[in-house]
Write a protein that holds these residues in place. Structure first.
Motif, PDB file in Angstrom:
ATOM      1  N   THR A 146       0.814  -1.215   0.000  1.00 34.50           N
ATOM      2  CA  THR A 146       0.000   0.000   0.000  1.00 34.50           C
ATOM      3  C   THR A 146       0.846   1.262   0.000  1.00 34.50           C
ATOM      4  O   THR A 146       0.349   2.341  -0.329  1.00 34.50           O
ATOM      5  CB  THR A 146      -0.915   0.036   1.235  1.00 34.50           C
ATOM      6  N   GLY A 147       2.117   1.157   0.389  1.00 28.80           N
ATOM      7  CA  GLY A 147       2.967   2.336   0.490  1.00 28.80           C
ATOM      8  C   GLY A 147       2.852   3.055   1.816  1.00 28.80           C
ATOM      9  O   GLY A 147       3.590   4.006   2.071  1.00 28.80           O
ATOM     10  N   VAL A 148       1.941   2.609   2.686  1.00 36.98           N
ATOM     11  CA  VAL A 148       1.783   3.189   4.025  1.00 36.98           C
ATOM     12  C   VAL A 148       2.541   2.294   5.003  1.00 36.98           C
ATOM     13  O   VAL A 148       2.183   1.133   5.203  1.00 36.98           O
ATOM     14  CB  VAL A 148       0.293   3.297   4.415  1.00 36.98           C
ATOM     15  N   LYS A 149       3.573   2.841   5.625  1.00 42.02           N
ATOM     16  CA  LYS A 149       4.482   2.017   6.424  1.00 42.02           C
ATOM     17  C   LYS A 149       3.790   1.307   7.576  1.00 42.02           C
ATOM     18  O   LYS A 149       4.042   0.118   7.825  1.00 42.02           O
ATOM     19  CB  LYS A 149       5.625   2.901   6.942  1.00 42.02           C
ATOM     20  N   ALA A 150       2.922   2.004   8.286  1.00 47.88           N
ATOM     21  CA  ALA A 150       2.256   1.389   9.434  1.00 47.88           C
ATOM     22  C   ALA A 150       1.412   0.188   9.020  1.00 47.88           C
ATOM     23  O   ALA A 150       1.294  -0.785   9.776  1.00 47.88           O
ATOM     24  CB  ALA A 150       1.379   2.428  10.144  1.00 47.88           C
ATOM     25  N   ILE A 151       0.842   0.252   7.817  1.00 44.62           N
ATOM     26  CA  ILE A 151       0.016  -0.856   7.328  1.00 44.62           C
ATOM     27  C   ILE A 151       0.881  -1.982   6.802  1.00 44.62           C
ATOM     28  O   ILE A 151       0.704  -3.154   7.160  1.00 44.62           O
ATOM     29  CB  ILE A 151      -0.943  -0.363   6.213  1.00 44.62           C
ATOM     30  N   MET A 179      -4.774   7.918   1.310  1.00 48.35           N
ATOM     31  CA  MET A 179      -3.415   7.439   1.057  1.00 48.35           C
ATOM     32  C   MET A 179      -3.438   6.018   0.513  1.00 48.35           C
ATOM     33  O   MET A 179      -2.675   5.675  -0.401  1.00 48.35           O
ATOM     34  CB  MET A 179      -2.598   7.518   2.342  1.00 48.35           C
ATOM     35  N   LEU A 180      -4.311   5.179   1.069  1.00 48.44           N
ATOM     36  CA  LEU A 180      -4.410   3.795   0.595  1.00 48.44           C
ATOM     37  C   LEU A 180      -4.978   3.732  -0.819  1.00 48.44           C
ATOM     38  O   LEU A 180      -4.643   2.826  -1.592  1.00 48.44           O
ATOM     39  CB  LEU A 180      -5.278   2.985   1.555  1.00 48.44           C
ATOM     40  N   ALA A 181      -5.833   4.682  -1.176  1.00 48.39           N
ATOM     41  CA  ALA A 181      -6.417   4.693  -2.518  1.00 48.39           C
ATOM     42  C   ALA A 181      -5.381   4.946  -3.598  1.00 48.39           C
ATOM     43  O   ALA A 181      -5.610   4.629  -4.767  1.00 48.39           O
ATOM     44  CB  ALA A 181      -7.524   5.754  -2.601  1.00 48.39           C
ATOM     45  N   ARG A 182      -4.236   5.499  -3.226  1.00 43.70           N
ATOM     46  CA  ARG A 182      -3.174   5.779  -4.200  1.00 43.70           C
ATOM     47  C   ARG A 182      -2.218   4.606  -4.366  1.00 43.70           C
ATOM     48  O   ARG A 182      -1.232   4.717  -5.098  1.00 43.70           O
ATOM     49  CB  ARG A 182      -2.393   7.015  -3.768  1.00 43.70           C
ATOM     50  N   ALA A 183      -2.493   3.484  -3.717  1.00 40.51           N
ATOM     51  CA  ALA A 183      -1.617   2.312  -3.818  1.00 40.51           C
ATOM     52  C   ALA A 183      -1.493   1.858  -5.270  1.00 40.51           C
ATOM     53  O   ALA A 183      -2.476   1.827  -6.007  1.00 40.51           O
ATOM     54  CB  ALA A 183      -2.154   1.179  -2.950  1.00 40.51           C
ATOM     55  N   LYS A 184      -0.290   1.490  -5.674  1.00 41.01           N
ATOM     56  CA  LYS A 184      -0.017   1.148  -7.064  1.00 41.01           C
ATOM     57  C   LYS A 184      -0.347  -0.296  -7.422  1.00 41.01           C
ATOM     58  O   LYS A 184      -0.286  -0.668  -8.588  1.00 41.01           O
ATOM     59  CB  LYS A 184       1.470   1.404  -7.368  1.00 41.01           C
ATOM     60  N   GLY A 185      -0.708  -1.106  -6.447  1.00 42.46           N
ATOM     61  CA  GLY A 185      -0.899  -2.527  -6.716  1.00 42.46           C
ATOM     62  C   GLY A 185      -2.271  -2.892  -7.232  1.00 42.46           C
ATOM     63  O   GLY A 185      -2.606  -4.084  -7.271  1.00 42.46           O
ATOM     64  N   PHE A 186      -3.086  -1.904  -7.633  1.00 43.22           N
ATOM     65  CA  PHE A 186      -4.442  -2.182  -8.095  1.00 43.22           C
ATOM     66  C   PHE A 186      -4.671  -1.567  -9.476  1.00 43.22           C
ATOM     67  O   PHE A 186      -4.144  -0.507  -9.788  1.00 43.22           O
ATOM     68  CB  PHE A 186      -5.472  -1.635  -7.100  1.00 43.22           C
ATOM     69  N   ASP A 187      -5.461  -2.266 -10.303  1.00 43.51           N
ATOM     70  CA  ASP A 187      -5.770  -1.771 -11.640  1.00 43.51           C
ATOM     71  C   ASP A 187      -6.859  -0.705 -11.614  1.00 43.51           C
ATOM     72  O   ASP A 187      -6.818   0.256 -12.384  1.00 43.51           O
ATOM     73  CB  ASP A 187      -6.226  -2.941 -12.533  1.00 43.51           C
ATOM     74  N   THR A 188      -7.844  -0.891 -10.747  1.00 42.71           N
ATOM     75  CA  THR A 188      -8.995   0.009 -10.668  1.00 42.71           C
ATOM     76  C   THR A 188      -9.320   0.265  -9.204  1.00 42.71           C
ATOM     77  O   THR A 188      -9.202  -0.627  -8.368  1.00 42.71           O
ATOM     78  CB  THR A 188     -10.228  -0.597 -11.364  1.00 42.71           C
ATOM     79  N   GLU A 344      -1.280  13.143  20.076  1.00 40.25           N
ATOM     80  CA  GLU A 344       0.165  13.297  20.183  1.00 40.25           C
ATOM     81  C   GLU A 344       0.789  13.803  18.883  1.00 40.25           C
ATOM     82  O   GLU A 344       1.989  14.077  18.839  1.00 40.25           O
ATOM     83  CB  GLU A 344       0.819  11.969  20.571  1.00 40.25           C
ATOM     84  N   GLY A 345      -0.031  13.892  17.833  1.00 46.69           N
ATOM     85  CA  GLY A 345       0.468  14.365  16.545  1.00 46.69           C
ATOM     86  C   GLY A 345       1.124  13.293  15.712  1.00 46.69           C
ATOM     87  O   GLY A 345       1.857  13.598  14.764  1.00 46.69           O
ATOM     88  N   ARG A 346       0.865  12.018  16.039  1.00 45.64           N
ATOM     89  CA  ARG A 346       1.439  10.907  15.260  1.00 45.64           C
ATOM     90  C   ARG A 346       0.401  10.409  14.265  1.00 45.64           C
ATOM     91  O   ARG A 346      -0.604   9.824  14.648  1.00 45.64           O
ATOM     92  CB  ARG A 346       1.883   9.765  16.177  1.00 45.64           C
ATOM     93  N   PHE A 347       0.654  10.673  12.991  1.00 46.48           N
ATOM     94  CA  PHE A 347      -0.262  10.247  11.938  1.00 46.48           C
ATOM     95  C   PHE A 347       0.499   9.407  10.910  1.00 46.48           C
ATOM     96  O   PHE A 347       1.650   9.701  10.603  1.00 46.48           O
ATOM     97  CB  PHE A 347      -0.893  11.464  11.243  1.00 46.48           C
ATOM     98  N   PRO A 348      -0.156   8.372  10.355  1.00 50.97           N
ATOM     99  CA  PRO A 348      -1.497   7.897  10.684  1.00 50.97           C
ATOM    100  C   PRO A 348      -1.550   7.341  12.108  1.00 50.97           C
ATOM    101  O   PRO A 348      -0.587   6.721  12.568  1.00 50.97           O
ATOM    102  CB  PRO A 348      -1.761   6.802   9.649  1.00 50.97           C
ATOM    103  N   ALA A 349      -2.670   7.588  12.775  1.00 47.70           N
ATOM    104  CA  ALA A 349      -2.799   7.266  14.199  1.00 47.70           C
ATOM    105  C   ALA A 349      -3.161   5.803  14.416  1.00 47.70           C
ATOM    106  O   ALA A 349      -4.126   5.469  15.113  1.00 47.70           O
ATOM    107  CB  ALA A 349      -3.845   8.178  14.836  1.00 47.70           C
ATOM    108  N   PRO A 428       9.313  -0.735   3.290  1.00 45.38           N
ATOM    109  CA  PRO A 428       9.085  -0.269   4.664  1.00 45.38           C
ATOM    110  C   PRO A 428       9.977  -0.947   5.694  1.00 45.38           C
ATOM    111  O   PRO A 428      10.423  -0.309   6.652  1.00 45.38           O
ATOM    112  CB  PRO A 428       7.612  -0.611   4.893  1.00 45.38           C
ATOM    113  N   PHE A 429      10.268  -2.243   5.528  1.00 50.51           N
ATOM    114  CA  PHE A 429      11.103  -2.932   6.510  1.00 50.51           C
ATOM    115  C   PHE A 429      12.546  -2.452   6.442  1.00 50.51           C
ATOM    116  O   PHE A 429      13.227  -2.374   7.464  1.00 50.51           O
ATOM    117  CB  PHE A 429      11.026  -4.445   6.294  1.00 50.51           C
TER     118      PHE A 429
END
Length: 443
Positions: A146-151, A179-188, A344-349, A428-429
């Motif tokens: 997804t490109g989102v590190k926490a996920i 942010m997840l909607a911009r993931a490159k692993g999906f065609d549509t 605490e200002g940590r996003f994504p929370a 991410p790792f």
């Protein structure tokens, strides 16, 4: 046609029948109206069209009695009166086409952007249908980044998985889903904005999905629309996603939010006379939600997949309220967003201790699994001793495991910080490993 199979037959003729079966309105209330003369010819889910003062008005049959049928209108203001003619038109259908990518449509599949008429596909699909039979579906096996590190680190996604995002209001749920909607692993990508504020629609299209709209179909039913439109929009989005899945695409379906769908379904069920059983929710709500969610997932072995992300807006930050509790058991995992983390200002929370992906083992290598398990243990120890440390009761050297947690967990939290402007992360790792090594060297 076998039970549970995909209903995709040409139903366009139902909207223009040679003979119209009609009745007349005998009662109108603020929530619904009753039609006499149609009871022998309609069933639940059929649509009824009435002659209104400003044109035709449509509603859906939600209750059938011997003398009359109760109909819930799709319009916010129903203007037809007693003795107005009403006739049956059949269930709601849509006719998706590949050219729908990049378009914004309403719950009926009509364009609501300024790009002209919408091409209609050759086949009409029922919006309210049954999921495919369990043994007709393929297996879920392929990880997707997804490109989102926490996920990607703690709750990785697998193509065809159904994941819930549980959050209270104002903790970054919509931003994370963007942010997840911009993931490159999906065609549509198919997005259902259900009950959202009107201003958020353009913000989503012009800011969140900037540069990605060519692969996105957006179905919109804003908060000012009727409960019937808000209830229909996720079904329309699911039907569009099923169309692209049947064409072989790997589809990301985002529904924001399922809770507002449940609220709309509650309004409809109460208008039909159902009694409330759990915090005002009638029983049909808890059968309607799983029926919709089960339609996501892998298709036949030779088709694509629908990876579902379903936002759940928990009322009062109560993650055990009826809708959240019912949906959690249906999904393949859940991501919990914490208000305290957001403050605490940590996003994504993302609360990594409360979030889980039931299919994570299909994504992690053996080393990654061991690392995540160890990190969860350290984060748990770190959070459990937060009050103790704030009160000055922590002494370094007394507990080596806690010492390590105090040294490393802040670096883990720092590595997970990510906003829409930061862009996706491919490895991410590797980034986490570098951050932890730097933290240990600095310590």
């Amino acid at each position: 046609m076998t039970a549970g199979s995909r209903q995709k037959v040409d139903l366009s003729g139902l909207n223009e029948p040679l003979i119209r079966i009609s009745g007349h309105i005998v009662d109108v209330s603020a929530q619904s109206f009753r039609v006499a003369g149609l009871s022998p010819y309609v069933k639940l889910g059929d649509c009824v069209v009435c002659d209104g003062p400003e044109g035709e008005e449509m509603g859906e049959v939600v209750r059938v009695e011997e003398a009359s049928a109760t109909v819930k209108p799709f319009a916010v203001r129903f203007q037809s009166g007693v003795r107005s003619l009403a006739w049956r038109t059949g269930p709601v259908t849509v006719s998706p086409a590949a050219s729908w990518r990049g378009r914004t449509i309403d719950a009926f599949g009509r364009p609501c952007d300024d790009r002209g008429p919408l091409e209609q596909g050759p086949v009409s699909y029922l919006t309210d249908t049954l999921p495919d039979a369990a043994l007709r579906r393929g297996r879920v096996t392929q990880p997707v980044a997804t490109g989102v590190k926490a996920i990607d680190i703690f709750t990785p996604l697998i193509r065809g998985q159904r994941m819930g995002i549980f959050a209270g209001s104002g903790v970054g749920k919509s931003t994370l889903m963007g942010m997840l909607a911009r993931a490159k692993g999906f065609d549509t990508v198919v997005v259902a904005l259900v009950g959202e504020r009107g201003r958020e629609v353009r913000e989503f299209l012009e800011v969140t999905m900037q540069g990605e709209l060519s692969r996105v179909v957006t179905v919109v039913a804003t908060g000012d629309e009727s409960p019937m439109m808000r209830r229909l929009a996720p079904k329309t989005a699911m039907t569009v996603a099923e169309y692209f899945r049947d064409q072989g695409d790997h589809v990301l379906l985002i529904v924001d939010s399922v809770t507002r769908l449940a609220h709309a379904a509650r309004d409809v069920a109460l208008a039909a006379g159902e009694p409330p059983v759990a915090r005002g929710y009638p029983p049909s709500v808890f059968s309607e939600l799983p029926r919709l969610l089960e339609r996501a997932g892998p298709g036949a072995p030779d088709s694509g997949t629908i990876t579902g992300l379903f936002a759940v807006l928990v009322d009062g930050d109560d993650h055990n309220e009826p809708v959240a509790d019912s949906i959690r058991g249906t999904l393949d995992g859940h991501i919990v967003l914490s208000r305290s983390i957001a403050e605490e200002g940590r996003f994504p929370a993302v609360d990594v201790l409360k979030s889980i992906s039931r299919l994570a083992d299909l994504s992690w290598s053996h080393e990654e699994r061991e690392l995540v398990t160890r990190l969860r243990s350290m984060i748990s120890r770190y959070e459990d001793t937060r009050d103790l440390r704030l009160l000055g009761g922590y002494q370094r050297g007394a507990d080596a495991t806690l010492d390590q947690a105090v040294d490393l967990v802040p670096h883990v939290y720092g590595n997970l910080l990510q906003g829409p402007a930061d862009g996706p992360t491919d490895q991410p790792f590797d980034e986490l490993s570098r951050r932890l090594k730097a933290g240990m060297a600095g310590g």
